[in-house]
Motif scaffolding. Structure first.
Motif, PDB file in Angstrom:
ATOM      1  N   GLY A 182     -73.032 -13.970 -24.809  1.00 35.38           N
ATOM      2  CA  GLY A 182     -73.047 -15.133 -25.698  1.00 35.38           C
ATOM      3  C   GLY A 182     -72.316 -14.869 -27.001  1.00 35.38           C
ATOM      4  O   GLY A 182     -71.547 -15.715 -27.477  1.00 35.38           O
ATOM      5  N   ASN A 224     -74.079 -26.104 -25.501  1.00 33.75           N
ATOM      6  CA  ASN A 224     -75.493 -25.842 -25.784  1.00 33.75           C
ATOM      7  C   ASN A 224     -76.255 -27.160 -25.917  1.00 33.75           C
ATOM      8  O   ASN A 224     -77.127 -27.321 -26.772  1.00 33.75           O
ATOM      9  CB  ASN A 224     -75.613 -24.999 -27.059  1.00 33.75           C
ATOM     10  N   ARG A 245     -77.394 -19.394 -20.969  1.00 32.10           N
ATOM     11  CA  ARG A 245     -77.477 -20.789 -20.505  1.00 32.10           C
ATOM     12  C   ARG A 245     -76.238 -21.562 -20.937  1.00 32.10           C
ATOM     13  O   ARG A 245     -75.864 -21.548 -22.102  1.00 32.10           O
ATOM     14  CB  ARG A 245     -78.724 -21.460 -21.078  1.00 32.10           C
ATOM     15  N   HIS A 251     -84.900 -18.744 -24.100  1.00 29.02           N
ATOM     16  CA  HIS A 251     -84.907 -20.214 -24.218  1.00 29.02           C
ATOM     17  C   HIS A 251     -86.306 -20.771 -24.437  1.00 29.02           C
ATOM     18  O   HIS A 251     -86.630 -21.868 -23.938  1.00 29.02           O
ATOM     19  CB  HIS A 251     -84.261 -20.850 -22.975  1.00 29.02           C
ATOM     20  N   THR A 280     -77.101 -28.284 -16.731  1.00 31.86           N
ATOM     21  CA  THR A 280     -77.563 -26.979 -17.217  1.00 31.86           C
ATOM     22  C   THR A 280     -77.527 -25.951 -16.092  1.00 31.86           C
ATOM     23  O   THR A 280     -77.952 -26.237 -14.980  1.00 31.86           O
ATOM     24  CB  THR A 280     -79.010 -27.102 -17.751  1.00 31.86           C
ATOM     25  N   GLU A 339     -69.801 -22.029 -27.679  1.00 33.67           N
ATOM     26  CA  GLU A 339     -71.210 -21.973 -28.075  1.00 33.67           C
ATOM     27  C   GLU A 339     -72.098 -22.168 -26.852  1.00 33.67           C
ATOM     28  O   GLU A 339     -72.046 -23.211 -26.190  1.00 33.67           O
ATOM     29  CB  GLU A 339     -71.480 -23.068 -29.114  1.00 33.67           C
ATOM     30  N   THR A 340     -72.900 -21.159 -26.524  1.00 35.59           N
ATOM     31  CA  THR A 340     -73.865 -21.252 -25.420  1.00 35.59           C
ATOM     32  C   THR A 340     -75.222 -20.845 -25.988  1.00 35.59           C
ATOM     33  O   THR A 340     -75.401 -20.836 -27.202  1.00 35.59           O
ATOM     34  CB  THR A 340     -73.472 -20.305 -24.275  1.00 35.59           C
ATOM     35  N   ARG A 341     -76.176 -20.505 -25.132  1.00 33.90           N
ATOM     36  CA  ARG A 341     -77.454 -19.993 -25.649  1.00 33.90           C
ATOM     37  C   ARG A 341     -77.962 -18.883 -24.743  1.00 33.90           C
ATOM     38  O   ARG A 341     -78.062 -19.071 -23.532  1.00 33.90           O
ATOM     39  CB  ARG A 341     -78.481 -21.137 -25.729  1.00 33.90           C
ATOM     40  N   SER A 384     -74.871 -25.361 -20.999  1.00 41.13           N
ATOM     41  CA  SER A 384     -75.355 -26.732 -20.812  1.00 41.13           C
ATOM     42  C   SER A 384     -74.297 -27.721 -21.299  1.00 41.13           C
ATOM     43  O   SER A 384     -73.986 -27.803 -22.483  1.00 41.13           O
ATOM     44  CB  SER A 384     -76.702 -26.940 -21.503  1.00 41.13           C
ATOM     45  N   TYR A 421     -68.519 -26.650 -27.301  1.00 40.79           N
ATOM     46  CA  TYR A 421     -69.975 -26.632 -27.450  1.00 40.79           C
ATOM     47  C   TYR A 421     -70.632 -26.840 -26.087  1.00 40.79           C
ATOM     48  O   TYR A 421     -70.500 -27.903 -25.485  1.00 40.79           O
ATOM     49  CB  TYR A 421     -70.391 -27.742 -28.423  1.00 40.79           C
ATOM     50  N   ALA A 480     -80.057 -27.638 -25.896  1.00 38.84           N
ATOM     51  CA  ALA A 480     -80.780 -27.435 -27.161  1.00 38.84           C
ATOM     52  C   ALA A 480     -80.666 -28.687 -28.020  1.00 38.84           C
ATOM     53  O   ALA A 480     -81.672 -29.288 -28.406  1.00 38.84           O
ATOM     54  CB  ALA A 480     -80.220 -26.225 -27.892  1.00 38.84           C
TER      55      ALA A 480
END
Lengths: 371, 98
Positions: free
Chosen positions: A312, A5, A346, A328, A298, A322-324, A348, A3, A8
């Motif tokens: 992504g 992300n 992104r 954003h 980030t 899992e990213t984004r 993070s 993970y 978020a």
């Protein structure tokens, strides 16, 4: 799943947060003003106050989100005639949209300035007798760039202009010492990011001298015969039943941050992103990197050929990373970075992310770039 | 075989058109080969999840062997060719995005 992300929402959840939420739900309700119990929210207010060195607990407003906290200030400030607000292109939609709505309905004007090295001097240049508020992000949710909010707050104080700082990305990672501020300074933050609380929580720190009017009005459980919102902190800005289980979880999250220190978590995140930057594969570029970009872990990247959504989705589907991707919720920032309309991918990191995780990400990015 | 639901995947402003089709069976290599008829197939069997992509003139189909869904990236607003393609292999029980 890997993970990445956390800008978020922080994940995985702390066991102490899960336990606090569970315990809150399992025990009889202890809602402030609505039961015979003492204010169960006080411990959370005190934790926020301790983290920010912010003085009285009654100046800590507990909200459902950073968005609600930001809306409270943007819609509660008494604006001057033909008002102007100065803000930046680094803002999230949780600032941009309330400001734009307010300006459209009230014939006001908002200046969105470039978040570059001239930001403070540009704010100074744009201040006028009509300037009613300055709104500034502490840390960009797109690039992790830290904005000079301390310097900007000093400027606002010299001109007797209130400032609203959106600390959603910095909270729990890049410390703000509220006691060092002078003037009318408001700080809003989300509870579910660096503060490690559950979603549906947020905070707003008020100055001692506060010109704010309540934006949301309703039940408080006290002063029930008062036809207007009671002029009593913190309930003046906390209409409606509180998210008590969420707030208990937030208290557990903030306690964990206080115990470990924001500096410790920021170091973990910065180190893994520095490692990523050392080894970023060919074909990828980091976007909007500044001297102090990686304190929150980030970084935004693009690829020469593949779009952020393609990257992504491939990382998710093939490698369970899992990213984004996308904008954003910060469209002006992406225009500023010239990454509009596709945005960026992104990455993070969280407080538990390791260099081994980053090695796996780097291998996956290498593989995905061959697609 | 049926497509029982279609999910639109967003890149915030819809500048890239991608849908995920959920089907009533797990994709195997035989189905992958069938879907690749008249298209250009690339198969990455060594990936942690065996991934394939099929390039057709109007769209790109991507999926994982063993998974019960695949992605379609298409251009333009007309998805007729997409529907025509899917209809050859699947009974479509879900509305496709316009």
């Amino acid at each position: 799943m890997l993970y990445l992300n956390n800008a978020a929402t922080s994940w995985p959840r702390l066991p102490s947060v899960i336990s606090a939420v569970r315990s809150s739900l399992e025990n009889p309700p202890a809602e402030a003003g609505r039961t015979g119990f003492e204010d169960s929210l006080l411990k959370c207010r005190k934790a926020v106050s301790q983290l920010y060195n912010a003085g009285r607990a009654s100046q800590i407003i507990l909200t459902s989100s950073a968005t609600q906290a930001l809306n409270q200030v943007i819609n509660g400030i008494p604006y001057k005639k033909d008002w102007e607000v100065i803000s930046t292109k680094a803002e999230h939609n949780s600032v941009l949209r309330p400001l734009n709505h307010r300006a459209a309905s009230d014939n006001g004007h908002v200046f969105y300035l470039d978040p570059d090295e001239n930001l403070t001097s540009e704010i100074a240049r744009n201040i006028s007798p009509r300037t009613s508020l300055v709104v500034c992000n502490h840390v960009s949710n797109v690039t992790g760039q830290i904005l000079p909010v301390i310097e900007i707050a000093q400027l606002c104080h010299r001109h007797s202009i209130p400032i609203l700082i959106d600390d959603s990305q910095g909270a729990g990672l890049v410390r703000l010492d509220y006691a060092s501020f002078s003037g009318e300074v408001y700080i809003a933050a989300a509870g579910h990011k660096g503060l490690l609380g559950p979603p549906g929580t947020g905070i707003l720190i008020l100055p001692e001298s506060c010109s704010l009017l309540p934006w949301l009005t309703g039940g408080t459980g006290i002063h029930s015969d008062d036809p207007l919102q009671p002029d009593l902190l913190p309930l003046k800005f906390e209409a409606g039943t509180h998210n008590t289980c969420g707030i208990d979880g937030l208290h557990a999250g903030i306690s964990h941050v206080i115990e470990n220190t924001p500096e410790k978590f920021a170091t973990v995140r910065r180190n893994v992103i520095d490692y990523f930057m050392e080894k970023i594969p060919d074909g990828y570029q980091a976007v909007g990197v500044t001297r102090n970009s990686f304190a929150t872990g980030t970084v935004s990247i693009t690829h020469n050929r593949l779009t952020p959504i393609e990257l992504g989705l491939s990382l998710r589907d093939i490698f369970s990373i899992e990213t984004r991707w996308g904008l954003h919720c910060a469209p002006l920032m992406h225009r500023y970075l010239e990454t509009y309309p596709k945005g960026t991918l992104r990455i993070s990191a969280g407080n538990e992310t390791t260099t081994r995780d980053i090695e796996f990400l780097l291998e996956a990015l290498e593989e995905v770039s061959m697609l | 075989m049926r497509i029982h639901s279609v999910q639109k995947l967003s890149d915030c402003i819809g500048s890239t058109k991608i849908i995920r089709c959920h089907i009533d069976t797990a994709i195997d290599e035989e189905l992958m080969m069938t879907l690749s008829a008249n298209g250009e197939l690339k198969y990455y069997s060594h990936f942690p999840a065996p991934f394939f992509k099929i390039k057709q003139p109007q769209f790109l189909l991507e999926g994982i062997i063993g998974s019960d869904n695949f992605r379609l990236t298409y251009e333009g607003s007309d998805i007729t060719s997409l529907i025509n393609f899917l209809s050859i292999f699947f009974e479509i029980e879900s509305d496709l995005p316009s």
